[in-house]
Design a protein around this motif. Structure first.
Motif, PDB file in Angstrom:
ATOM      1  N   HIS A 174      40.051  30.839  40.752  1.00  0.00           N
ATOM      2  CA  HIS A 174      39.100  31.918  41.028  1.00  0.00           C
ATOM      3  C   HIS A 174      39.377  33.065  40.057  1.00  0.00           C
ATOM      4  O   HIS A 174      40.528  33.288  39.661  1.00  0.00           O
ATOM      5  N   VAL A 175      38.334  33.788  39.678  1.00  0.00           N
ATOM      6  CA  VAL A 175      38.456  34.890  38.727  1.00  0.00           C
ATOM      7  C   VAL A 175      37.890  36.159  39.356  1.00  0.00           C
ATOM      8  O   VAL A 175      36.780  36.142  39.912  1.00  0.00           O
ATOM      9  N   LEU A 176      38.675  37.237  39.276  1.00  0.00           N
ATOM     10  CA  LEU A 176      38.212  38.562  39.679  1.00  0.00           C
ATOM     11  C   LEU A 176      38.270  39.446  38.441  1.00  0.00           C
ATOM     12  O   LEU A 176      39.334  39.602  37.839  1.00  0.00           O
ATOM     13  N   ALA A 177      37.138  40.001  38.047  1.00  0.00           N
ATOM     14  CA  ALA A 177      37.074  40.850  36.861  1.00  0.00           C
ATOM     15  C   ALA A 177      36.770  42.284  37.264  1.00  0.00           C
ATOM     16  O   ALA A 177      36.056  42.522  38.242  1.00  0.00           O
ATOM     17  N   THR A 178      37.328  43.250  36.538  1.00  0.00           N
ATOM     18  CA  THR A 178      36.910  44.641  36.690  1.00  0.00           C
ATOM     19  C   THR A 178      36.317  45.077  35.356  1.00  0.00           C
ATOM     20  O   THR A 178      36.899  44.824  34.303  1.00  0.00           O
ATOM     21  N   SER A 179      35.163  45.706  35.407  1.00  0.00           N
ATOM     22  CA  SER A 179      34.451  46.014  34.168  1.00  0.00           C
ATOM     23  C   SER A 179      33.411  47.091  34.423  1.00  0.00           C
ATOM     24  O   SER A 179      32.984  47.306  35.560  1.00  0.00           O
ATOM     25  N   ARG A 180      33.005  47.754  33.369  1.00  0.00           N
ATOM     26  CA  ARG A 180      31.912  48.719  33.477  1.00  0.00           C
ATOM     27  C   ARG A 180      30.554  48.036  33.386  1.00  0.00           C
ATOM     28  O   ARG A 180      29.543  48.680  33.640  1.00  0.00           O
ATOM     29  N   GLN A 181      30.548  46.771  32.984  1.00  0.00           N
ATOM     30  CA  GLN A 181      29.301  46.026  32.959  1.00  0.00           C
ATOM     31  C   GLN A 181      29.592  44.563  33.302  1.00  0.00           C
ATOM     32  O   GLN A 181      30.711  44.086  33.117  1.00  0.00           O
ATOM     33  N   PRO A 182      28.595  43.838  33.812  1.00  0.00           N
ATOM     34  CA  PRO A 182      28.842  42.461  34.250  1.00  0.00           C
ATOM     35  C   PRO A 182      29.116  41.524  33.082  1.00  0.00           C
ATOM     36  O   PRO A 182      28.744  41.792  31.938  1.00  0.00           O
ATOM     37  N   LEU A 183      29.740  40.370  33.398  1.00  0.00           N
ATOM     38  CA  LEU A 183      30.022  39.363  32.387  1.00  0.00           C
ATOM     39  C   LEU A 183      28.753  38.608  31.989  1.00  0.00           C
ATOM     40  O   LEU A 183      28.682  38.038  30.903  1.00  0.00           O
ATOM     41  N   GLY A 184      27.777  38.546  32.889  1.00  0.00           N
ATOM     42  CA  GLY A 184      26.517  37.893  32.566  1.00  0.00           C
ATOM     43  C   GLY A 184      26.513  36.397  32.801  1.00  0.00           C
ATOM     44  O   GLY A 184      25.652  35.692  32.273  1.00  0.00           O
ATOM     45  N   LEU A 185      27.440  35.887  33.599  1.00  0.00           N
ATOM     46  CA  LEU A 185      27.484  34.459  33.913  1.00  0.00           C
ATOM     47  C   LEU A 185      26.698  34.170  35.188  1.00  0.00           C
ATOM     48  O   LEU A 185      26.639  35.000  36.096  1.00  0.00           O
ATOM     49  N   ARG A 186      26.125  32.980  35.246  1.00  0.00           N
ATOM     50  CA  ARG A 186      25.286  32.623  36.388  1.00  0.00           C
ATOM     51  C   ARG A 186      26.080  32.630  37.687  1.00  0.00           C
ATOM     52  O   ARG A 186      25.563  32.994  38.750  1.00  0.00           O
ATOM     53  N   ALA A 187      27.346  32.219  37.639  1.00  0.00           N
ATOM     54  CA  ALA A 187      28.151  32.122  38.861  1.00  0.00           C
ATOM     55  C   ALA A 187      28.690  33.468  39.329  1.00  0.00           C
ATOM     56  O   ALA A 187      29.311  33.543  40.397  1.00  0.00           O
ATOM     57  N   GLU A 188      28.462  34.512  38.564  1.00  0.00           N
ATOM     58  CA  GLU A 188      29.080  35.808  38.841  1.00  0.00           C
ATOM     59  C   GLU A 188      28.479  36.486  40.070  1.00  0.00           C
ATOM     60  O   GLU A 188      27.267  36.620  40.199  1.00  0.00           O
ATOM     61  N   ILE A 189      29.353  36.916  40.988  1.00  0.00           N
ATOM     62  CA  ILE A 189      28.966  37.758  42.123  1.00  0.00           C
ATOM     63  C   ILE A 189      29.338  39.188  41.761  1.00  0.00           C
ATOM     64  O   ILE A 189      30.509  39.485  41.515  1.00  0.00           O
ATOM     65  N   ARG A 190      28.367  40.057  41.739  1.00  0.00           N
ATOM     66  CA  ARG A 190      28.606  41.434  41.287  1.00  0.00           C
ATOM     67  C   ARG A 190      28.837  42.344  42.490  1.00  0.00           C
ATOM     68  O   ARG A 190      28.017  42.399  43.401  1.00  0.00           O
ATOM     69  N   PHE A 191      29.934  43.066  42.440  1.00  0.00           N
ATOM     70  CA  PHE A 191      30.276  44.013  43.502  1.00  0.00           C
ATOM     71  C   PHE A 191      30.289  45.409  42.872  1.00  0.00           C
ATOM     72  O   PHE A 191      31.199  45.750  42.122  1.00  0.00           O
ATOM     73  N   GLN A 192      29.289  46.180  43.159  1.00  0.00           N
ATOM     74  CA  GLN A 192      29.179  47.512  42.580  1.00  0.00           C
ATOM     75  C   GLN A 192      30.031  48.481  43.394  1.00  0.00           C
ATOM     76  O   GLN A 192      29.759  48.724  44.575  1.00  0.00           O
ATOM     77  N   LEU A 193      31.043  49.032  42.775  1.00  0.00           N
ATOM     78  CA  LEU A 193      31.932  49.968  43.470  1.00  0.00           C
ATOM     79  C   LEU A 193      31.378  51.377  43.305  1.00  0.00           C
ATOM     80  O   LEU A 193      31.261  51.890  42.184  1.00  0.00           O
ATOM     81  N   LEU A 194      31.046  51.987  44.409  1.00  0.00           N
ATOM     82  CA  LEU A 194      30.457  53.317  44.400  1.00  0.00           C
ATOM     83  C   LEU A 194      31.537  54.378  44.518  1.00  0.00           C
ATOM     84  O   LEU A 194      32.643  54.114  44.983  1.00  0.00           O
ATOM     85  N   PRO A 195      31.225  55.602  44.118  1.00  0.00           N
ATOM     86  CA  PRO A 195      32.185  56.691  44.330  1.00  0.00           C
ATOM     87  C   PRO A 195      32.466  56.888  45.819  1.00  0.00           C
ATOM     88  O   PRO A 195      31.751  56.366  46.683  1.00  0.00           O
ATOM     89  N   LEU A 196      33.506  57.630  46.111  1.00  0.00           N
ATOM     90  CA  LEU A 196      33.862  57.917  47.491  1.00  0.00           C
ATOM     91  C   LEU A 196      32.788  58.795  48.141  1.00  0.00           C
ATOM     92  O   LEU A 196      32.158  59.631  47.473  1.00  0.00           O
ATOM     93  N   GLY A 197      32.610  58.596  49.434  1.00  0.00           N
ATOM     94  CA  GLY A 197      31.611  59.383  50.142  1.00  0.00           C
ATOM     95  C   GLY A 197      31.974  60.860  50.206  1.00  0.00           C
ATOM     96  O   GLY A 197      33.140  61.215  50.436  1.00  0.00           O
ATOM     97  N   VAL A 198      30.988  61.716  49.993  1.00  0.00           N
ATOM     98  CA  VAL A 198      31.202  63.164  50.004  1.00  0.00           C
ATOM     99  C   VAL A 198      30.401  63.764  51.157  1.00  0.00           C
ATOM    100  O   VAL A 198      29.194  63.521  51.270  1.00  0.00           O
ATOM    101  N   PRO A 199      31.015  64.553  52.023  1.00  0.00           N
ATOM    102  CA  PRO A 199      30.299  65.132  53.168  1.00  0.00           C
ATOM    103  C   PRO A 199      29.395  66.280  52.742  1.00  0.00           C
ATOM    104  O   PRO A 199      29.634  66.937  51.730  1.00  0.00           O
ATOM    105  N   ALA A 200      28.374  66.482  53.523  1.00  0.00           N
ATOM    106  CA  ALA A 200      27.452  67.591  53.228  1.00  0.00           C
ATOM    107  C   ALA A 200      27.977  68.912  53.751  1.00  0.00           C
ATOM    108  O   ALA A 200      27.619  69.981  53.239  1.00  0.00           O
TER     109      ALA A 200
END
Length: 927
Positions: free
Chosen positions: A344-370
């Motif tokens: 299994h491969v876990l990649a960290t990147s600013r952009q996707p690898l572009g492979l068909r098998a790739e599952i993309r997990f978009q990491l968002l910034p931390l939640g900020v209260p109003a």
């Protein structure tokens, strides 16, 4: 003990077993369980047939006698496995020790030794009517499952209770924390030791608690728990997952936090490969191979070698910071996904690898209260992170007092973790309210636009720029100059390269310490590094001033000196430290060599030639060979001595990697250059390497004149190392002429000289040669002792391939003595190294030993198939042990032809010719 259903096991308890028969009353409360199990019982049954019943009866009698003598109760048996209980942990240990001593001392028939593993665990239980159930029983069974024959494993609970009441002569050796099947928390295990029991065993048969190379984190992981859980599920169900997001959002930290949650799913581990320091996609494959211990092969790409090496592995590969080498990472990941079904491969990147098998997990910034009310009601990851980091640097920080300002800071920084940490670090010198005010007027997303950048990345850059603007001038100077480094660096490098009239070398330490305090430079032990986002900013600042060329030149000169110094020290007592230093600086060495090649600077030749032995010992042969060849080609008019050293090192690497024709061609060219240079010392060294490698490929006739010419060049005085080196090679070349005794004497003389000058690597090499020579002469005790010394030196220098090749001597010695279990254990260790390294000669050695073991176990047809594999891979049987191993292979072939007949043997060998060396060397399935 193999997998067993712990509930539902119901064996008969003979009348009187444990003194009670079926009428016994099982003790309750805190008790100690003892499990025993015969290792390899199915193999033993096949080997001895009906005689197994007699062996088992003797085994049962010895265990029952020990259990009864120490007040234990036999709960049940299953085949050859015992389950017993004691009210005293000390009595349980005494019974296990007595039984194991009796079993080890018993005179078993030749080839029919009963080898028993034992495990003890203490827990609080309540028995049923005639049995125990519960987690304590399960844990005790898992403890014994982890061990090997003749080994007694003790859980931490039992060790704690009984450590002060051990039998005379007994002791407990802590083995570390391990993961027992079905128990998520690691368990500390100990080995019960006694002078009458074996003390050394292979690695336990369970996963270490830390089967990964992800470094421990120095700061607390703040929240992100939902992301961790979601990613764990994605990794379990998908083979390629990418964590995507802008720089500074926390991708690397999240990946590191995942490891402990998923490591138990991957028996072959979780391995992090940091790619940020690489400057070219060509380095991706070699870097992954080095991390995983996969050896380079001539005329094959690192990606191909990796795919073959990992085809049967179940592991998670974490590729960190992929964006700047995206194409190479995508190519490697695609190959592994197609060829390695359980990788299994876990990649960290600013952009996707572009492979068909790739599952993309978009990491968002931390939640900020109003508002503050939101923090009180729901909490806030961003605020919690700021408070955690601020409290670490400022004792007076009070979140209740400064909550509004902290919320404003987190909002202005868009919840980006790195930006928040940078701001929190400033609370040591600037009040929180002022930080918030400065951020408010210093930058905003609307006011600062960077074409092509994500908004969050713009904010991060702004926060770094703001931190930079608050620095004093010497801090700004040093920060931008540190961008010249790739990967990590130490203080001496920073002082030598970054110090000048503008920033005094003596001031670098103080300025560097201030940058660490402000979170702009990271520190790990005695090494420093920049986070990639900060490095990019620092590089921009460096390019804006006229310092780039000067710093690049200083960087090249410094690391050339480091490499050449380490090359000299590698021939003396400082070898281990020299290799470790090169390992630590390899990213900077890569950049320096690349820079030298681009400039046609002879420093590339100087460095490449000095790295030859390091490349072999630390498994970077392919990379070093490429540098040597490229540097020699780039500098056709360079001094002859530099070209000669580079070409001979490249020739050595190619021969070892399995490309002898091209390797010898380069080697011969190096010898010719050395002759032309007029440097007697250089000529002697190149002649020695040429002779050495002719011996490696089984050509003693060609090696002999080269060795004798080298011998004539050795000075008569003050050249112990040179004399030792020549003696060792000449002794091997003359072996056929002078015989065992004289060859052994010459090698012993060379060993003494290397010992005098403190060259541990060459000592190990000579001992390796002596061990194979003694094995060939039938001097098994001498061969074993020499092999043991060599293996110890290999461990000291972290040279696993050298250890594995030498261990084959001990395998053959054990076979000759009929110690087949020991031979199997030793061979399994070497085979594991061979599979990881891809070193063809070692694989061939393992396959030959496997054939010898199969014959000893009366598995003639399987042995014939293995010999068929070796027939097709005969050229792989090179190296210093090739003569005795070839001789043994020929003897096995003749014996099997007699036993099986020529026709049957030929048919089986033909079957084996279709099998790979890796499969032929691998151990067969056992019970």
């Amino acid at each position: 003990m193999s997998e067993r259903p712990l509930r539902g096991l119901r064996g008969t308890v003979p009348e009187g077993a444990g003194g009670t028969g079926f009428a016994r009353v099982l003790p309750s409360g805190v008790v100690t369980f003892l499990f025993t199990d015969v290792e390899g019982s199915t193999r033993l049954l096949r080997a001895v047939g009906s005689a197994y019943a007699e062996l088992l009866a003797a085994h049962n009698e010895m265990i029952r006698r020990a259990v009864d003598a120490h007040g234990g109760t036999e709960v049940r048996t299953e085949g050859d496995a015992f389950f017993c209980v004691f009210t005293s942990a000390a009595d349980a240990i005494a019974a296990a020790l007595e039984a194991q001593r009796a079993l080890c001392a018993h005179r078993w028939p030749a080839g029919a030794e009963v080898s028993v593993r034992m495990g003890l665990h203490t827990g609080d239980v309540e028995p049923g009517s005639d049995d125990y159930i519960g987690l304590a029983v399960h844990r005790a069974a898992r403890v014994v499952d982890a061990g090997h024959g003749k080994q007694i494993l003790v859980s931490d609970a039992t060790a704690l209770v009984a450590a002060e009441r051990l039998p005379p002569g007994a002791s407990l050796r802590a083995l570390g924390a391990y993961r027992l099947k079905d128990f998520p928390a690691p368990s500390e295990l100990h080995q019960l030791c006694h002078p009458e029991l074996p003390s050394e065993f292979p690695a336990l048969r369970t996963l270490p608690a830390a089967a990964h190379n992800v470094p421990a984190q120095t700061t607390r992981f703040v929240n992100r728990r939902s992301e961790v859980g979601e990613l764990e599920a994605l990794i379990a169900g998908n083979r390629l997952v990418s964590i995507l997001g802008p720089g500074g959002v926390g991708k690397t930290r999240l990946a590191a936090e995942l490891v402990l949650g998923v490591v138990s799913q991957f028996p072959d581990g979780v391995w992090l490969v940091e790619l940020a320091s690489l400057r070219s996609g060509d380095a991706v494959g070699p870097e992954v191979a080095t991390t995983l211990g996969v050896r380079a092969e001539a005329q094959r790409s690192a990606d191909e070698t990796l795919a073959d090496a990992l085809i049967a592995k179940r592991l998670l590969l974490v590729l960190d910071n992929c964006e700047h080498v995206l194409g190479a990472v995508a190519s490697l990941a695609d190959r592994l996904l197609r060829h390695c079904p359980d990788v299994h491969v876990l990649a960290t990147s600013r952009q996707p690898l572009g492979l068909r098998a790739e599952i993309r997990f978009q990491l968002l910034p931390l939640g900020v209260p109003a508002s503050p009310a939101d923090v009180e009601r729901d909490g806030s990851d961003a605020v919690t992170l700021f408070a955690d980091r601020a409290q670490a640097v400022t004792r007076s920080f009070d979140l209740a007092r400064d909550r509004d300002a902290v919320i404003e800071i987190c909002r202005r920084l868009d919840g980006l973790p790195l930006a928040i940490e940078l701001a929190a670090a400033r609370t040591a010198s600037i009040p929180v309210g002022r930080i918030a005010a400065r951020l408010d007027r210093r930058f905003s997303v609307v006011g600062r636009s960077y074409r092509g950048s994500l908004p969050h990345h713009e904010t991060l850059r702004g926060s770094i720029e703001w931190s930079h603007d608050l620095l004093e001038e010497p801090e700004k100077v040093l920060l931008r100059r540190l961008a010249v480094f790739a990967g990590s660096f130490d203080l001496l490098a920073a002082e030598a390269i970054c110090g000048d009239a503008q920033l005094d070398e003596d001031d670098v330490l103080d300025v560097l310490a201030r940058l660490v305090e402000k979170s702009l430079v990271q520190q790990s032990d005695e090494r420093y590094f920049l986070l990639e986002s900060i490095r990019e900013f620092a590089r921009e600042q460096l390019q804006s001033v006229a310092e780039v060329e000067g710093l690049a030149g200083a960087h090249l000169r410094y690391y050339t000196s480091i490499v050449e110094s380490a090359g000299h020290e590698a021939d003396g007592p400082g070898q281990r430290a020299a290799y470790d230093r090169l390992d630590a600086d390899i990213a900077n060495i890569r950049v320096a060599i690349g820079r030298a090649l681009a400039r046609s600077d002879p420093s590339a030749l100087r460095m490449a030639a000095a790295l030859g032995q390091y490349g072999f010992v630390r498994n970077r042969l392919g990379e070093v060979a490429r540098w040597c060849i490229d540097a020699a080609a780039a500098e056709p008019n360079a001094p002859a001595d530099l070209r000669a050293r580079a070409l001979t090192q490249a020739g050595f690497a190619l021969i070892v990697m399995g490309s002898p024709d091209r390797g010898h061609s380069l080697l011969d060219e190096g010898v010719s250059l050395a002759r032309a240079s007029g440097d007697a010392s250089l000529l002697m060294q190149t002649l020695l390497m040429a002779a050495d490698l002719r011996l490696e490929t089984g050509e003693p006739t060609e090696a002999q004149p080269l060795a004798r010419e080298a011998l004539a060049l050795v000075p008569t005085e003050g050249a112990d190392w040179m004399r030792a080196r020549v003696l060792a090679v000449a002794a091997r070349a003359d072996q056929d002429d002078v015989g065992y005794t004289e060859t052994h004497r010459r090698l012993a003389e060379a060993l003494g000289l290397f010992e005098r000058v403190g060259d541990r690597r060459q000592m190990g090499r000579v001992l390796h040669t002596m061990a194979y020579l003694s094995l060939d002469a039938g001097e098994l005790d001498i061969a074993n002792a020499e092999a043991a010394r060599c293996i110890a030196i290999g461990a000291e220098l972290e040279h696993p391939i050298g250890q594995a090749v030498t261990r084959i001597v001990q395998v053959w010695a054990a076979i000759d003595r009929g110690e087949l279990d020991r031979a199997n254990e030793l061979l399994a260790q070497s085979t594991a190294t061979a599979a990881d390294s891809g070193y063809r000669a070692l694989l061939a050695y393992c396959a030959a030993a496997r054939a010898g073991l199969l014959v000893a176990e009366a598995r003639d047809e399987d042995a014939a198939r293995v010999l068929g594999t070796l027939e097709q891979a005969a050229t792989a049987l090179g190296g210093e042990g090739s003569r005795p191993i070839r001789r043994r292979v020929d003897e096995l072939r003749d014996l099997l032809r007699q036993r099986l007949g020529d026709t049957r043997f030929a048919a089986l060998a033909a079957d084996g010719s279709e099998v790979s060396l890796e499969d032929a060397a691998a151990p067969p399935l056992t019970a």
